[in-house]
Design a protein around this motif. Sequence first.
Motif, short mmCIF file in Angstrom:
data_model
loop_
_atom_site.label_atom_id
_atom_site.label_comp_id
_atom_site.label_asym_id
_atom_site.label_seq_id
_atom_site.Cartn_x
_atom_site.Cartn_y
_atom_site.Cartn_z
N ARG A 37 -16.63 87.90 -41.93
CA ARG A 37 -16.14 86.54 -41.53
C ARG A 37 -17.15 85.46 -41.67
O ARG A 37 -16.94 84.28 -42.03
N SER A 38 -18.51 85.83 -41.73
CA SER A 38 -19.56 84.80 -41.84
C SER A 38 -19.50 84.30 -43.34
O SER A 38 -19.69 83.24 -43.57
N ALA A 39 -19.25 85.23 -44.33
CA ALA A 39 -19.29 84.90 -45.72
C ALA A 39 -18.06 83.92 -45.86
O ALA A 39 -18.21 82.91 -46.72
N HIS A 40 -16.97 84.59 -45.34
CA HIS A 40 -15.82 83.53 -45.58
C HIS A 40 -15.98 82.13 -45.12
O HIS A 40 -15.50 81.37 -45.57
N ALA A 41 -16.63 82.02 -43.69
CA ALA A 41 -16.71 80.69 -43.26
C ALA A 41 -17.73 80.01 -43.94
O ALA A 41 -17.46 78.67 -44.56
N PHE A 42 -18.71 80.45 -44.65
CA PHE A 42 -19.57 80.00 -45.42
C PHE A 42 -18.99 79.52 -46.59
O PHE A 42 -19.38 78.52 -47.26
N ILE A 43 -18.30 80.14 -47.42
CA ILE A 43 -17.80 79.71 -48.63
C ILE A 43 -16.72 78.53 -48.38
O ILE A 43 -16.47 77.85 -49.51
N HIS A 44 -15.90 78.70 -47.19
CA HIS A 44 -15.10 77.55 -46.89
C HIS A 44 -15.74 76.20 -46.46
O HIS A 44 -15.24 75.43 -45.96
N GLY A 45 -17.21 76.30 -46.34
CA GLY A 45 -18.04 75.04 -45.96
C GLY A 45 -18.08 75.09 -44.52
O GLY A 45 -18.54 74.07 -43.88
N ASP A 46 -17.58 75.99 -43.60
CA ASP A 46 -17.86 76.08 -42.25
C ASP A 46 -18.98 76.73 -41.72
O ASP A 46 -19.18 77.80 -41.45
N PHE A 47 -20.08 75.91 -42.02
CA PHE A 47 -21.41 76.52 -41.78
C PHE A 47 -21.72 77.04 -40.59
O PHE A 47 -22.49 77.87 -39.94
N LEU A 48 -21.34 76.08 -39.35
CA LEU A 48 -21.39 76.37 -37.91
C LEU A 48 -20.66 77.75 -37.69
O LEU A 48 -21.31 78.61 -36.99
N GLY A 49 -19.59 78.08 -38.11
CA GLY A 49 -18.63 78.89 -37.88
C GLY A 49 -19.24 80.37 -38.56
O GLY A 49 -19.34 81.19 -37.77
N ALA A 50 -20.09 80.07 -39.81
CA ALA A 50 -20.62 81.03 -40.45
C ALA A 50 -21.98 81.42 -39.57
O ALA A 50 -22.05 82.82 -39.41
N LEU A 51 -22.57 80.69 -38.93
CA LEU A 51 -23.68 80.92 -38.11
C LEU A 51 -23.38 81.86 -36.78
O LEU A 51 -23.94 82.64 -36.43
N GLN A 52 -22.19 81.40 -36.29
CA GLN A 52 -21.56 81.85 -34.97
C GLN A 52 -21.07 83.25 -35.46
O GLN A 52 -21.32 84.07 -34.51
N ASP A 53 -20.57 83.58 -36.80
CA ASP A 53 -20.10 84.99 -37.00
C ASP A 53 -21.29 85.98 -37.01
O ASP A 53 -21.21 86.94 -36.72
N ASN A 54 -22.19 85.35 -37.89
CA ASN A 54 -23.42 86.25 -37.97
C ASN A 54 -24.40 85.51 -38.69
O ASN A 54 -24.67 85.16 -39.84
N ALA A 55 -25.20 85.09 -37.71
CA ALA A 55 -26.61 84.07 -38.02
C ALA A 55 -27.63 84.73 -39.01
O ALA A 55 -27.92 84.06 -40.06
N MET A 56 -27.69 86.11 -39.04
CA MET A 56 -28.71 86.94 -39.72
C MET A 56 -28.20 87.04 -41.25
O MET A 56 -28.81 86.85 -42.19
N ALA A 57 -26.73 86.96 -41.20
CA ALA A 57 -26.13 87.14 -42.48
C ALA A 57 -26.44 85.68 -43.48
O ALA A 57 -26.64 85.84 -44.53
N VAL A 58 -26.26 84.75 -42.48
CA VAL A 58 -26.57 83.29 -43.26
C VAL A 58 -27.83 83.16 -43.65
O VAL A 58 -28.18 82.58 -44.92
N VAL A 59 -28.89 83.62 -42.72
CA VAL A 59 -30.23 83.77 -43.24
C VAL A 59 -30.38 84.52 -44.62
O VAL A 59 -31.06 84.35 -45.38
N GLY A 60 -29.85 85.57 -44.70
CA GLY A 60 -29.67 86.43 -45.74
C GLY A 60 -28.93 85.80 -47.17
O GLY A 60 -29.56 85.88 -48.21
N TYR A 61 -28.01 84.89 -46.85
CA TYR A 61 -27.37 84.40 -47.90
C TYR A 61 -28.39 83.02 -48.56
O TYR A 61 -28.60 83.10 -49.66
N LEU A 62 -29.04 82.62 -47.66
CA LEU A 62 -30.04 81.53 -48.16
C LEU A 62 -31.34 82.31 -48.47
O LEU A 62 -31.86 81.68 -49.66
N GLY A 63 -31.65 83.35 -48.18
CA GLY A 63 -32.89 84.02 -48.67
C GLY A 63 -32.38 84.56 -49.98
O GLY A 63 -33.48 84.44 -50.93
N PHE A 64 -31.32 85.05 -50.30
CA PHE A 64 -30.96 85.78 -51.71
C PHE A 64 -30.99 84.47 -52.63
O PHE A 64 -31.46 84.28 -53.53
#
Length: 146
Positions: free
Chosen positions: A69-96
């Motif tokens: 869900r975090s990846a889906h929100a991130f792809i659609h530009g909903d960065f706050l929603g992506a952080l809310q769904d899984n903050a560590m995943a967002v850190v992982g996307y940016l780290g990658f």
Amino acid sequence: MPDVNADSERATSRTGPLGRLAVPGGILAVVAGAFAYVGTVDPNQPGHYPVCPLYLLTGLYCPGCGGLRSAHAFIHGDFLGALQDNAMAVVGYLGFAVLWTVWVVRAARGRPLNLGLGPVHLWTAGTLLLVFTVVRNLPFGGWLHP
């Protein structure tokens, strides 16, 4: 004992620019394909993806729960929603993204990717992931629930 970094550097310098960028390009293609699939097939709609087995059996959130869900929100530009769904995943996307960029620049220059990560770095990352997992399952960690 042979010097692995020197051998890797010699092998990298013998390869042409396209050859040196083939592996990072392939990794990017796989990751982009996975993100495109998750961006197209909404994980918020039931039946498209399997339920987390840990959550199904115990009701506890694993560190990956909410990642799709975090990846889906991130792809659609909903960065706050992506952080809310899984903050560590967002850190992982940016780290990658940062790691991949460093890899491409070093490969283009004919230099091997040498991260120099030691046990302290790995233990720190593991500890942060463990703390994230424990906190999101405690009553006051509700803001970390997917």
